[in-house]
Write a protein that holds these residues in place. Structure first.
Motif, mmCIF file in Angstrom:
data_model
loop_
_atom_site.group_PDB
_atom_site.id
_atom_site.type_symbol
_atom_site.label_atom_id
_atom_site.label_comp_id
_atom_site.label_asym_id
_atom_site.label_seq_id
_atom_site.Cartn_x
_atom_site.Cartn_y
_atom_site.Cartn_z
ATOM 1 N N ARG A 1 -8.853 7.468 1.700
ATOM 2 C CA ARG A 1 -7.844 7.319 1.093
ATOM 3 C C ARG A 1 -7.531 8.777 0.176
ATOM 4 N NH1 ARG A 1 -8.075 2.330 -2.773
ATOM 5 N NH2 ARG A 1 -10.332 2.790 -2.674
ATOM 6 N N ASP B 1 0.792 -1.081 -0.091
ATOM 7 C CA ASP B 1 -0.020 0.032 0.043
ATOM 8 C C ASP B 1 0.854 1.255 0.083
ATOM 9 O OD1 ASP B 1 -2.420 -0.922 -0.061
ATOM 10 O OD2 ASP B 1 -2.796 -1.384 2.066
ATOM 11 N N TYR C 1 -5.221 10.368 2.587
ATOM 12 C CA TYR C 1 -4.112 9.366 2.826
ATOM 13 C C TYR C 1 -2.740 9.773 3.162
ATOM 14 C CZ TYR C 1 -1.091 5.550 1.633
ATOM 15 O OH TYR C 1 -0.306 4.465 1.507
ATOM 16 N N LEU D 1 -8.058 3.264 6.347
ATOM 17 C CA LEU D 1 -7.078 3.769 5.413
ATOM 18 C C LEU D 1 -7.747 3.776 3.855
ATOM 19 C CD1 LEU D 1 -3.704 2.163 6.394
ATOM 20 C CD2 LEU D 1 -4.502 4.495 6.508
ATOM 21 N N VAL D 2 -8.678 2.671 3.636
ATOM 22 C CA VAL D 2 -9.256 2.525 2.207
ATOM 23 C C VAL D 2 -10.076 3.837 2.120
ATOM 24 C CG1 VAL D 2 -10.977 1.298 0.911
ATOM 25 C CG2 VAL D 2 -8.863 0.059 1.900
ATOM 26 N N PHE E 1 -0.558 6.440 -9.080
ATOM 27 C CA PHE E 1 0.259 7.500 -8.916
ATOM 28 C C PHE E 1 1.414 7.120 -9.441
ATOM 29 C CE2 PHE E 1 -2.950 7.028 -5.619
ATOM 30 C CZ PHE E 1 -3.189 8.424 -5.267
ATOM 31 N N TYR F 1 2.666 1.627 -3.590
ATOM 32 C CA TYR F 1 1.840 2.000 -4.618
ATOM 33 C C TYR F 1 0.711 2.951 -4.301
ATOM 34 C CZ TYR F 1 4.145 -1.969 -6.808
ATOM 35 O OH TYR F 1 5.139 -2.809 -7.272
ATOM 36 N N HIS F 2 0.662 3.445 -3.082
ATOM 37 C CA HIS F 2 -0.419 4.474 -2.658
ATOM 38 C C HIS F 2 -1.789 3.910 -2.906
ATOM 39 C CE1 HIS F 2 3.189 6.928 -2.962
ATOM 40 N NE2 HIS F 2 3.211 6.460 -4.115
ATOM 41 N N THR F 3 -1.938 2.734 -2.359
ATOM 42 C CA THR F 3 -3.437 2.074 -2.688
ATOM 43 C C THR F 3 -4.345 1.995 -1.388
ATOM 44 O OG1 THR F 3 -2.193 0.015 -2.378
ATOM 45 C CG2 THR F 3 -3.030 0.390 -4.565
ATOM 46 N N GLY F 4 -3.986 3.317 -0.194
ATOM 47 C CA GLY F 4 -4.760 3.081 0.676
ATOM 48 C C GLY F 4 -4.503 2.091 1.669
#
Lengths: 171, 276
Positions: B31, A65, B34, B27-28, B120, A68-71
């Motif tokens: 986001r 996470d 984040y 976290l999701v 990203f 790759y900045h996927t939360g």
């Protein structure tokens, strides 16, 4: 014991490199996006404590996470994978395996069991991950298709890597 | 009581699982905030340095393709310089003080992904090089993204291949504008919405960045129309666009510093206040 820890750390790093330079870059199709990093959680020695498996699953996901900045999508999926592993792994191993503290792999479980074990866990991981990643109810049919196709490729990759890098132990 | 402890001892991992899963879900859901929460500058520096090392080694194998791309861009820019020179000679410039509105900061993409719904990429320039959040990032052949988080030497950018990053675009020939919104299907294509159906379009038409965006200069390539349908719900086109930027091989990019952004934002905000 120490040798086992060292082996696991090396495997974690190898899978990370594999993910960054390989699975992150291949784009076979929109619906095929394989992952191999969760193999780290699949192959943890059977006597790893249950808390340990859960925690390592979470941290492994969190690592991906972060890069790759996927939360928290990787973390949530891999943590769930860890729980599922705790539940279903006993069905695949014998008392003897447990005594020997085997690491679930292609030769320790046997090809059929290994493929079945890997496929179930990979499929659940992928379904959860792709849905959390897109996070849209209307995309669920698409992500289910994507997860199924990707799982086949992920398992295939894990299988090939196991054939390449694991050796049959003489008893 | 003793039984309770026994039970926790036996099923403690379920509690741990619930706790960690809750953290992951937070976290999701959060986001969008984040980066401010978890992706601190320290981690940005560590992962950035690692990816820089990796991309430097990879560079050697990609030099030829990269050279060709840059040579192509050079030729295009040369042609443009020639064109603008000839325009200056025919226009009366007296009394006009030409002011440069944009500066381009060259940088390299050192980490990139195209397989997620929200992608990203990381560039090897940060605060030290003058990178600021919300700067546009363009590649030699089109738009690439926008800067999100900046550390001293690195910056994380939202890719155009990110479902939560719409870009204002226009047709090159008629200047009708719409919104580029990625549908997370293919890294080669994106979708343009909200162009009304009275506008005549055909496959092969070029889309460029619109003048309404303060992220990119007007007229940067975005993509070429591949096919289109009409959305029966709202009566606008849904246009499939082949992106000009090759996101699967993103290397050399430029961050766009728009010097009048503050001024533009300030004056636009002042109107907003009046409306309320």
């Amino acid at each position: 014991m120490n040798q086992q820890v060292f082996k696991n750390i090396m495997l974690f790093l190898a899978l990370a490199v594999g993910d960054i330079v390989f699975t992150n870059r291949i784009s076979l199709s929109t619906y095929i996006s394989p992952y191999i990093y969760h193999f780290f959680v699949l192959q943890l020695p059977v006597r790893t404590s249950r808390n340990g498996v859960i925690l390592l699953g979470f941290l492994t996901g969190l690592f991906y996470d972060l890069i790759y900045h996927t939360g928290g999508a990787h973390a949530a999926a891999t943590c769930f994978l860890a729980l599922l592993r705790i539940i279903i792994l006993p069905a695949f191993i014998s008392v003897e395996d447990k005594d020997n503290n085997i690491s679930p792999g292609i030769y320790t479980l046997g090809q059929g069991s290994f493929l079945f074990y890997t496929f179930i866990l990979t499929l659940v991981h992928h379904i959860l991950f792709f849905n959390l990643e897109i996070f849209k109810i209307s995309s669920i049919p698409l992500t289910l298709l994507k997860a199924s196709l990707s799982s086949i490729f992920s398992v295939l990759l894990i299988y090939l890597l196991s054939l390449l890098f694991y050796r049959k132990k003489r008893i | 009581m003793q039984n309770l402890f026994k039970l926790i001892g036996k099923f403690g991992f379920v509690l741990l699982f619930i706790l960690l899963e809750a953290i992951a879900f937070i976290l999701v859901v959060r986001r969008s905030n984040y980066h401010r929460v978890i992706f601190s500058e320290a981690t940005s520096e560590i992962t950035g340095n690692f990816f820089k090392l990796y991309s430097n080694t990879r560079d050697y194998f990609k030099l030829r393709a990269e050279n060709e791309l840059l040579a192509e861009e050079n030729a295009r820019l040369r042609a443009e310089v020639q064109y603008s020179k000839s325009r200056f000679y025919t226009t009366n410039l007296e009394g006009i003080n030409p002011i440069q509105a944009y500066t381009y900061i060259p940088c390299k993409v050192i980490n990139n992904s195209t397989r997620y719904a929200r992608n990203f990429f990381t560039i090897d320039a940060g605060k030290m090089h003058g990178i600021k959040p919300d700067m546009g990032v363009i590649s030699p052949n089109g738009i690439a993204g926008v800067v999100r988080q900046v550390s001293d030497r690195f910056a994380v950018c939202i890719s155009v291949l990110n479902t939560s990053f719409p870009v204002s675009v226009q047709l090159r020939k008629s200047k009708d504008y719409g919104s580029l919104e990625w549908d997370a299907v293919s890294p080669l294509y994106s979708t343009v919405k909200y162009i009304p159906t009275h506008v005549a379009i055909e496959p092969g038409d070029t889309l460029e960045t619109s003048a309404y965006s303060s992220i990119y200069p007007e007229g940067i390539d975005v993509g070429v129309i591949e096919s289109f349908t009409i959305n029966p719900d709202d009566g606008y086109y849904i246009i499939k666009v082949r992106l000009t930027t090759r996101f699967t091989a993103l290397r050399q990019v430029y961050a766009v510093d728009y010097h009048f952004r503050k001024e533009q934002d300030a004056i636009e905000d002042s109107i907003k206040n009046e409306r309320q």
